[in-house]
Structures are given as structure tokens and as C-alpha cells.
Design an enzyme around this catalytic site. Structure first.
Site, PDB file in Angstrom:
ATOM      1  N   ARG A   1       3.610 -11.002  18.502  1.00 18.23           N
ATOM      2  CA  ARG A   1       4.924 -11.642  18.440  1.00 18.23           C
ATOM      3  C   ARG A   1       5.731 -11.117  17.266  1.00 18.23           C
ATOM      4  O   ARG A   1       5.185 -10.793  16.207  1.00 18.23           O
ATOM      5  CB  ARG A   1       4.764 -13.159  18.329  1.00 18.23           C
ATOM      6  CG  ARG A   1       4.207 -13.780  19.562  1.00 18.23           C
ATOM      7  CD  ARG A   1       3.793 -15.226  19.365  1.00 18.23           C
ATOM      8  NE  ARG A   1       3.104 -15.660  20.567  1.00 18.23           N
ATOM      9  CZ  ARG A   1       3.739 -16.071  21.656  1.00 18.23           C
ATOM     10  NH1 ARG A   1       5.054 -16.169  21.662  1.00 18.23           N
ATOM     11  NH2 ARG A   1       3.066 -16.392  22.733  1.00 18.23           N
TER      12      ARG A   1
ATOM     13  N   ALA B   1       1.043 -18.142  19.674  1.00 18.24           N
ATOM     14  CA  ALA B   1       1.517 -19.283  20.464  1.00 18.24           C
ATOM     15  C   ALA B   1       1.116 -19.096  21.913  1.00 18.24           C
ATOM     16  O   ALA B   1       1.813 -19.529  22.826  1.00 18.24           O
ATOM     17  CB  ALA B   1       3.023 -19.448  20.331  1.00 18.24           C
ATOM     18  N   SER B   2      -0.014 -18.393  22.119  1.00 21.07           N
ATOM     19  CA  SER B   2      -0.558 -18.192  23.454  1.00 21.07           C
ATOM     20  C   SER B   2       0.492 -17.558  24.372  1.00 21.07           C
ATOM     21  O   SER B   2       1.037 -16.512  24.050  1.00 21.07           O
ATOM     22  CB  SER B   2      -1.099 -19.512  24.013  1.00 21.07           C
ATOM     23  OG  SER B   2      -1.787 -19.306  25.213  1.00 21.07           O
ATOM     24  N   HIS B   3       0.799 -18.208  25.507  1.00 20.25           N
ATOM     25  CA  HIS B   3       1.685 -17.628  26.506  1.00 20.25           C
ATOM     26  C   HIS B   3       3.145 -18.041  26.322  1.00 20.25           C
ATOM     27  O   HIS B   3       3.986 -17.681  27.147  1.00 20.25           O
ATOM     28  CB  HIS B   3       1.244 -18.068  27.899  1.00 20.25           C
ATOM     29  CG  HIS B   3       1.349 -19.553  28.103  1.00 20.25           C
ATOM     30  ND1 HIS B   3       0.394 -20.416  27.627  1.00 20.25           N
ATOM     31  CD2 HIS B   3       2.302 -20.330  28.683  1.00 20.25           C
ATOM     32  CE1 HIS B   3       0.753 -21.650  27.926  1.00 20.25           C
ATOM     33  NE2 HIS B   3       1.899 -21.630  28.564  1.00 20.25           N
TER      34      HIS B   3
END
Length: 499
Positions: free
Chosen positions: A60, A111-113
């Protein structure tokens, strides 16, 4: 400051990038304070004044900034910090247990997906991931700190991902009885869709050393904007792109990961998707061959077909609550009480095996499937043979009711109380006796079932409906719509499209 709003169950999550519609609340200041509070908490937990902490991140765009900030807080509190850089969430846990590393704690910045503007933290020790109560205490302390401000420190870099990749490689070699033959996947063509997240290492550092051809793989390059599709194995578009790439490459298998690689799904050589109930069934078949009678813990929305499949394979299905930590913790509890429970798995793709620390690890789940791929191919079969006999519903859907009120938890409880009482009085509905969230009930007239529950974190009530008959979902939806009529606080507009 009050940082409690950053808690998302057993994780920290927030907005990390300003956009036109929202302002960041997971800031450098917040991350610095959280790092300091985590160091204090870990020192108390370990009974140490000197601790070693490993940090990693997914790609990210806010990841490097937040990793630097949480490191600042940790170092100011007295911790020694190592930067593992681009990593996976399971690898960060493994940094606390693999010989030669054994960090006191670790943090994954992810934040995963969720969309590119979100980010967060997952915390680990050798005992596993932190629980809700741990996160609550850390965030409370972070808000109380008065003089902790961000300072930049040069971090020691540590190449740990190759070590973790070799750990996965060796698991495949051992499972395929190929310790002396280092390339058990020689001759296989496998496609990886990393969704521009952190899973690209699996193609080049796991599959290639095992002998596989990965030339048809897509989106291996990390890109924190996730430009090609949502990095979510549950999403239809993501699975369609993986299936298309697998067919185009004429591959034996297609694999997709979410950004931090704690979830996965696969497609077969003919493009058929193996996720949700199918993936759980496949893993259940594997573990039940080794330990017949094992309990398989799943989340609450798994199908009746899966329950029947597990029973026919000699297992015991325990349908528990949504939330991967809930499912894993239930499996751990059962084992602590003396029961055999080898697998905990959620329909989202989170899957944890007792043999692997009950760690939800997408790469490890895929490793188990790769072992089976080699085994069944030698018998002239395909992976799908593992789930022969699994019945699929004719129809299935999910509707999410909004609770447009501030006190949505209290309103949701009231909705469930009234709705449950109405279901009990209905002569068409048979509520299930063993149920751990909301109300799950069978509707024999329309060959189906439904589950109405509260969301774990959001002001919505998800409703899942399945039927073994065409048209059954619509009939069950009409029945539910009538039973919800007049209950205050719930917006049922989203259900009308099914009627």
C-alpha cells in the site's frame, strides 16, 4: 486523544490517505503512539526490558510511512526493530517462531483487501495474533501518551521472506515425499494472480524452485493502488480474471492471494473456481483422510451441502460465528478441551491448520493443495476429485440491511429478538438449535435456509439465503420480508429486488 475508533476486532485499521471524501485518521502521529504503546505492552507481557520486534508491510502507498512511524514509537520505548520490508502477514508471525529469528513480537502493516487509502496493523507474538482485548488496551494507552512524537530512525533491514518461502517449499517437498527430488512440480504449469499485492513471491520464490512453470502469471508486481482488480479472492471479478489467465496459459492450476497473503483461492485447469464452500470441502477431505473424526470449524454461512459432505467424509462439522479469529479461537478451544480439531476455515478464504500453529496462511493452504495436485495427477485424477459428492445449492444470495441509526448494535439486537420470536411462531420456519450468531433457520417448503445476523463491525445486518430449488430464494425472501414488516430501525429496501 481517543484512538478506540481505529480498532477493527483484533486488528487496527483506519484511513491512511486523504481523499476527496475522507480525511486520514491513521496518521504518522497515531502510528508512533501505537508503536510506543505496543512496546510497553509487549515488555510487560514478556517480562523483559529489552525486546526485539520485526516489522513488515504490504505494498500500500501508505505502508512505508506507517512502518517508519510505528518503528519510531517502538524504538523510543526501547525496542530493537528489524524491517522485513515487503512481506506477508503469515511470514510476520513465523518471524516469532522460526529458529534463528524468534522475535519477541512482530507487526504487519496491512489492511488486507480494503481499498488503497486504508491501512492498519496486525500484531503477533509466538503465541499467535493479538486478541480484541489486547488491541483495546494498546489503543487506550496510545491515547494517553503525552510526549511521544515522531522521530525518524534508520532501520536494520532483514531479508526474511526468502526464509519463509523456503519453509513453504520444504513443506511441499515433504508432503510430496520429494525431499531427495527438489522439484516435485516439474512439468506443472501454474498461474499466480497476486493482485498487485504481496503474493508475487509465491510464484518466483516457491513455485519456480519447486519446478513449476509460472509464465502465465499475472499482476505479480506490487502496486499499492491495486490497479487491475480488487485484491479480494471472494470478489467475482477477481476470480474471473484468474480463470481467464489459467485457461489462456493452459495451466494445471490457478492461484489468487489477497494483498497480505493470509487468504487464497484457486481455479482448476478448466477454469472452475474453488473458493468458499468448495475450498473448505477440499481442505476437509485432506485432513479427514489423516484423522477421521476430526472436528472442522467453519463460519456461520457455510452451506448445508458442506455439512453433509464433512459428515460423509467421517468428520464433525461445527458451524460457528463469522470472523476468522472467532473460528480459529474455537478450534483452539476444542483442542485444549481434548477434542481432535485439525482445521478452522472461513468462507472468506482464511484457513488455519493445527499443524501450522493455527495460523491463517493462504500460502500454506495452497501448499497443501499443491501436494494433493501431485498426488491425484499420478492417479489420473484432478483436484476436483477431492470434493466428489459435494452438493451445491441451486441458488444463493446475500442481502445487507442498513441500520441507519447511531445506536445500531442495540437496534440490531432488538430486530433479531423480534424477528426470532416471529420465526419461532411461524409454521414454515424451523430455527436451528445449535447456532452461535443471529438466527439460522431451515425452510423445508422451499428446500433452503437463511441466516440473519449482525455485522461484526458495521451498521448493517447481512442476510444469507440458499435453496436447493430454482425459485426457492425468492420464496424464502418473501417470507422473511413479511416477518420483518413493522420492525423499527431496519431498512429492508435492499430485499425488495428479490421479491
Amino acid at each position: 486523544m481517543d484512538y478506540s475508533g481505529l480498532q477493527n476486532g483484533s486488528d487496527v485499521r483506519g484511513i491512511a490517505v486523504d481523499t476527496e471524501s475522507s480525511r486520514a485518521n491513521l496518521t504518522v502521529e497515531a502510528a508512533t503512539r501505537i508503536g510506543y504503546a505496543f512496546a510497553e505492552y509487549l515488555m510487560r507481557q514478556k517480562g523483559k526490558e529489552q525486546i526485539r520486534v520485526a516489522l513488515g508491510r504490504d505494498p500500500r502507498i501508505s505502508g512505508e510511512k506507517l512502518l517508519d512511524a510505528i518503528a519510531s514509537g517502538l524504538i523510543q520505548a526501547g525496542a530493537e526493530v528489524n524491517d522485513i520490508m515487503l512481506a506477508s502477514t503469515p511470514a510476520m508471525f513465523m518471524s516469532t517462531v522460526l529458529e534463528g529469528f524468534e522475535f519477541d513480537g512482530s507487526v504487519m502493516v496491512t489492511a488486507s483487501h480494503l481499498p488503497f487509502d486504508r491501512n492498519g496493523f496486525k500484531f503477533f507474538t509466538c503465541d499467535g495474533g493479538y486478541e480484541k482485548k489486547d488491541i483495546a488496551e494498546i489503543l487506550k494507552r496510545a491515547g494517553e501518551l503525552e510526549s511521544v512524537t515522531y522521530k525518524h530512525f534508520e532501520l536494520k533491514k532483514l531479508e526474511f521472506m526468502p526464509v519463509y518461502a523456503e519453509y513453504i517449499c520444504n513443506k511441499v517437498r515433504q508432503g510430496a515425499n520429494a525431499e531427495s527430488y527438489m522439484k516435485p512440480l516439474d512439468g506443472y504449469k501454474i498461474v499466480v494472480d497476486a493482485a498487485n499485492g504481496g503474493g508475487g513471491f509465491f510464484a518466483n520464490s516457491v513455485l519456480v524452485p519447486l519446478g513449476a512453470d509460472v509464465s502465465g502469471s499475472i499482476y505479480l508486481e506490487p502496486d499499492g493502488h491495486f490497479p487491475n482488480h480488487s485484491p479480494n479472492p471472494e470478489q467475482e471479478e477477481a476470480m474471473e480474471q484468474l480463470a481467464k489467465a489459467t485457461l489462456a496459459a493452459k495451466a494445471d492450476l490457478g492461484i489468487i492471494f489477497d494483498p497480505d497473503v493470509d487468504r487464497a483461492a484457486v481455479v482448476l485447469s478448466d477454469g472452475r473456481e474453488i473458493n468458499r464452500n468448495k475450498l473448505i470441502a477440499m481442505m476437509a477431505d485432506i485432513v479427514l483422510r489423516d484423522v477421521p473424526g476430526s472436528i472442522i470449524v467453519t463460519d456461520s454461512i457455510t452451506s448445508t451441502g458442506l455439512a453433509k459432505f464433512i459428515a460423509e467424509r467421517g468428520g464433525v462439522h461445527r458451524r460457528f460465528r463469522r470472523g476468522y479469529r472467532n473460528v480459529i479461537n474455537e478450534a483452539i478451544r476444542l483442542n485444549n478441551e481434548g477434542y481432535e480439531c485439525l482445521l478452522a476455515m472461513e468462507t472468506s478464504g482464511h484457513g488455519a491448520l493445527r499443524e501450522n500453529y493455527f495460523l491463517d496462511d493462504g500460502a500454506y493452504i495452497v501448499a497443501k493443495l499443491l501436494i494433493e495436485l501431485a498426488r491425484v495427477k499420478s492417479q489420473g485424477k484432478t483436484l476436483e476429485s477431492l470434493i466428489d459428492g459435494l452438493s451445491e445449492p441451486a441458488e444463493a444470495t446475500e442481502v445487507r440491511f442498513k441500520l441507519p441509526v447511531d445506536d445500531f448494535k442495540a437496534v440490531g439486537k432488538n430486530v433479531l429478538d423480534i424477528f426470532t420470536e416471529r420465526c419461532i411462531r411461524s409454521d414454515k420456519i424451523v430455527p436451528e438449535k445449535e447456532n452461535y450468531e443471529g438466527i439460522r433457520a431451515n425452510v423445508p417448503e422451499f428446500d433452503g435456509w437463511f441466516l440473519l445476523r449482525m455485522s461484526l463491525h458495521d451498521p448493517v445486518m447481512p442476510l444469507n439465503i440458499e435453496s436447493d430449488s430454482v425459485g426457492g430464494v425468492r420464496q424464502i425472501a418473501k417470507l422473511i420480508y413479511g416477518l420483518l414488516d413493522g420492525i423499527e430501525g431496519i431498512d429492508t429496501e435492499s430485499l425488495k429486488k428479490l421479491l
